[in-house]
Design an enzyme around this catalytic site. Structure first.
Site, PDB file in Angstrom:
ATOM      1  N   GLY A 402       0.793  -1.220   0.000  1.00 19.89           N
ATOM      2  CA  GLY A 402       0.000   0.000   0.000  1.00 19.89           C
ATOM      3  C   GLY A 402       0.827   1.271   0.000  1.00 19.89           C
ATOM      4  O   GLY A 402       1.969   1.309  -0.466  1.00 19.89           O
ATOM      5  N   SER A 403       0.252   2.319   0.599  1.00 24.60           N
ATOM      6  CA  SER A 403       0.785   3.679   0.470  1.00 24.60           C
ATOM      7  C   SER A 403       2.129   3.902   1.132  1.00 24.60           C
ATOM      8  O   SER A 403       2.713   4.990   0.982  1.00 24.60           O
ATOM      9  CB  SER A 403      -0.231   4.668   1.051  1.00 24.60           C
ATOM     10  OG  SER A 403      -1.464   4.570   0.373  1.00 24.60           O
ATOM     11  N   SER A 404       2.643   2.945   1.858  1.00 19.63           N
ATOM     12  CA  SER A 404       3.950   3.113   2.498  1.00 19.63           C
ATOM     13  C   SER A 404       5.036   3.491   1.495  1.00 19.63           C
ATOM     14  O   SER A 404       6.004   4.168   1.845  1.00 19.63           O
ATOM     15  CB  SER A 404       4.356   1.835   3.230  1.00 19.63           C
ATOM     16  OG  SER A 404       3.525   1.590   4.339  1.00 19.63           O
ATOM     17  N   LYS A 406       4.809   5.416  -1.127  1.00 22.84           N
ATOM     18  CA  LYS A 406       4.556   6.646  -1.890  1.00 22.84           C
ATOM     19  C   LYS A 406       5.724   7.624  -1.853  1.00 22.84           C
ATOM     20  O   LYS A 406       5.858   8.473  -2.737  1.00 22.84           O
ATOM     21  CB  LYS A 406       3.277   7.314  -1.384  1.00 22.84           C
ATOM     22  CG  LYS A 406       2.005   6.604  -1.845  1.00 22.84           C
ATOM     23  CD  LYS A 406       0.749   7.262  -1.299  1.00 22.84           C
ATOM     24  CE  LYS A 406      -0.498   6.544  -1.803  1.00 22.84           C
ATOM     25  NZ  LYS A 406      -1.746   7.069  -1.209  1.00 22.84           N
TER      26      LYS A 406
END
Length: 703
Positions: A402-404, A406
């Site tokens: 996931g967004s980790s 980004k």
């Protein structure tokens, strides 16, 4: 003087010479006779008085070298507390003579040895150890002539190995079934089986596990009657902290297993014997050449019959060298406890208890040196309803995180010139043909800059970077026009600079690198940009955030930082042989001002962004990124049966000169609002524990 007188004078001289010649020959003959007499006397002395010694010297036809194993090196943690030691174990060994013993000799030796020891204490274990072939071989030795008579002339002419197999096959099932295979006989056969495993002039462990003090004493007392048998003190590995960190310390083979069959050529070419004990996993395998030690070399003098006449140690053995770990075992134990407790809390929470949550994983490292401080994994065995320490999952299991990630996506966008510091993009729902609606969690945020995109975790901001990286044009409800599919590899290339999707370089024999998505649908590039397409390990995630924390320098993770000489003092490491310096794997190809910008965005995540509500009360400076990856569950028919989320968290502390970075993955968690946020609790407790232990250490140093 007239002629007659001269002639007479010459004749007298010649006569005188002729009379002297026989006398000289007689003297020569006498001398030769005396010499031969002396030789005959000496030969008699050798044969009669020294015959036995002379024959022994004649029989000494070969000096045969062999080697004896030594204990392996030890492990110490970063505080020099002993982690793995060698435990003394009483053992009975067998060393066959040159060219080995005959089958009958080994059977006789097994029978003698069986009167003192029982190799398997449990009846069922003994019966399992003795196979049908073992029984046939014993029956053959007891009835050799009768069985040989059953072979045809053609079978008798076969080569020895084929003929022997025919002889075993000639024994009927009825003969085997009706034979009295009592406990004592099975014990003899089991011992003989061990004797068969031994190689000439090489010590082989017959039994060590379960050997009683009484058995050891009996064998020691009767060693003169047991040719080739010895009662010795062997060793076994003894971890000082139980199961803590065992996944990475690794295992070794037993003397029965010896070198692994699938790598036998490698080990034999490097001086190993077939019954040598070697590392099979973890650091035991990775540092095998250091831990194995120097074998004791023994020179055996053997007779032509293979009997050992004498032995001399020509090279003294030395146990293996010791390793100092980067891990503080006290901190490692604390992290293990935190991870298990938070997993247990999550599973017992009704909102989490969806039947899929089973694991919680965490890696802690020093971002400036690459030193691993802790690697922990707890697994819930739903069948047995038990929690198991499975830390190896941090390097073997890969997940959508996931967004980790980004931070890496934004840095790629900076470097490609797609966005710059302060660039504003509109956070809105994107409708791409053949792709599910792509949007951020919650309501659309409208125009936002790069820092807000990290702070509030905008999916759309990252998705638009991916679209422009592909050189595509977005039109609502249409495909992405002019889409360059090479953008998948380009974005992965940027990620690999952080260790995402590539080897981290950790000093272990194996690590997974994750899986790259294979469906190159246009929309999947957007999902890759927000961590919901390719998969990564917890260690990769920790190296990624460490690289950002360390101003773009990717450090090689390491578990060992020193090799030391074996110490003569118990529990105290010896002098340093080699100290490993921190190793920079690469510097990410991005301007420092952009790295600084991402660091600021990561700080805001914890102070005012998606992590604020969970971290607002902590008194320490922490920066990082949260992540949630949708993980739907499907049945065998491909129908979705449940929604789950992979929860992730990365961070580092303090902000300046950070000394701790962490990554947490809690895969297949529940999706409801009341779920236990195990990833935040694990991360927060790790940071608090680290600082508490640092403070305690400082107080101890001051005292």
């Amino acid at each position: 003087m007239d002629f007659n007188q001269a002639f007479k004078k010459k004749y007298k001289k010649q006569k005188k010479k002729k009379s002297q010649l026989p006398f000289r020959l007689n003297i020569l003959f006498i001398a030769v006779f005396l010499i031969f007499s002396l030789l005959i006397v000496q030969l008699g002395v050798v044969q009669i008085l020294n015959g036995e010694e002379a024959q022994r010297q004649i029989d000494q036809t070969e000096n045969t070298p062999t080697e004896k194993s030594v204990p392996r090196g030890k492990f110490y943690d970063s505080n020099y507390d002993l982690v793995v030691d060698n435990k003394a174990v009483k053992s009975i060994t067998y060393t066959p003579p040159k060219n080995g013993d005959t089958a009958d000799d080994k059977l006789k030796l097994a029978e003698d040895l069986a009167s003192y020891i029982t190799i398997y204490k449990e009846e069922e274990e003994l019966e399992d150890a003795v196979t049908d072939r073992d029984k046939r071989e014993y029956y053959y030795l007891e009835n050799t002539e009768d069985i040989q008579d059953r072979l045809t002339e053609e079978e008798l002419d076969l080569d020895p190995s084929e003929r022997y197999q025919k002889e075993l096959d000639a024994i009927t099932e009825e003969e085997i079934e009706n034979f009295d295979w009592n406990h004592d006989l099975l014990n003899v056969i089991a011992i003989r089986k061990e004797l068969d495993e031994a190689q000439e002039l090489s010590s082989h462990v017959v039994v060590n596990e379960g050997l009683t003090d009484e058995e050891y004493a009996l064998v020691s007392e009767h060693l003169p009657q047991l040719n080739g048998i010895d009662a010795v003190i062997d060793w076994d590995r003894e971890p000082a902290f139980g199961e803590t960190f065992n996944s990475f310390l690794g295992g070794i083979t037993s003397s029965d297993e010896g070198i692994p069959q699938d790598r036998s050529q490698f080990y034999l070419a490097n001086g190993y014997k077939r019954n040598d004990r070697v590392g099979t996993s973890g650091l035991e395998e990775q540092y095998e050449n250091v831990l194995r030690g120097r074998k004791e070399k023994v020179q055996y003098t053997t007779s032509t019959r293979g009997e050992v006449l004498s032995s001399d140690v020509v090279v003294e053995g030395q146990r293996g060298k010791d390793l100092t770990l980067t891990v503080d075992m006290e901190f490692q134990q604390a992290v293990d406890e935190i991870v298990q407790e938070e997993l247990e809390t999550a599973i017992n929470n009704p909102a989490n208890n969806n039947g899929y949550l089973e694991d919680a994983l965490a890696v802690v490292m020093n971002p400036q040196t690459g030193d691993i401080l802790a690697m922990s994994g707890s697994h819930y065995n739903r069948e047995d309803k038990e929690y198991e320490n499975q830390a190896y999952r941090t390097i073997y299991d890969a997940h959508e995180v996931g967004s980790s990630i980004k931070g890496a996506t934004l840095l790629a966008g900076y470097q490609e010139g797609i966005v710059d510091i302060g660039s504003v993009l509109v956070d809105e729902s994107l409708y791409i043909q053949s792709t599910p609606t792509f949007s951020s969690i919650g309501a659309a945020m409208g125009p936002i800059d790069d820092l807000t995109a990290l702070e509030k975790s905008s999916n759309v901001y990252m998705g638009k970077i991916a679209i422009q990286m592909a050189g595509a044009t977005y039109q609502r409800n249409e495909i992405l026009h002019n889409f360059d599919y090479a953008a998948f590899d380009k974005l992965r290339s940027y990620y690999s600079q952080f260790g995402l999707g590539s080897s981290t370089g950790i000093d272990l024999p194996y690590e997974a690198t994750g899986l790259a998505g294979s469906d190159v649908d246009q929309g999947n590039l957007l999902y890759m940009a927000i961590g919901q397409y390719d998969t990564y390990t917890t260690l990769q995630l920790a190296q990624y955030v460490s690289t950002i924390a360390n101003d773009g320098y990717r450090m090689k993770p390491r578990l060992v930082n020193e090799i030391r000489e074996p110490s003569g003092e118990e529990g105290v490491p010896g002098k340093v042989i080699e100290s490993f310096e921190p190793e920079v794997m690469n510097k990410i190809d991005m301007d420092q001002k952009y790295i600084d910008r991402v660091q600021e965005g990561f700080r805001r995540v914890y102070t005012s962004g998606t992590a604020r509500s969970y971290w607002s009360g902590i008194p320490y400076e922490v920066a990082g990124k949260t992540g949630t990856a949708e993980r739907p569950q499907y049945n065998e028919d491909g129908d979705k049966i449940a929604d789950t989320d992979n929860l992730t968290l990365v961070g580092y502390t303090p902000l300046e000169e950070p000394e701790l970075a962490f990554a947490v993955i809690v895969p297949e968690n529940g999706t409801e609002g009341e779920t236990h946020k195990a990833h935040h609790e694990i991360g927060k407790r790790i940071v608090e524990t680290y600082y508490d232990m640092q403070e305690e250490q400082s107080e101890e140093d001051e005292e």
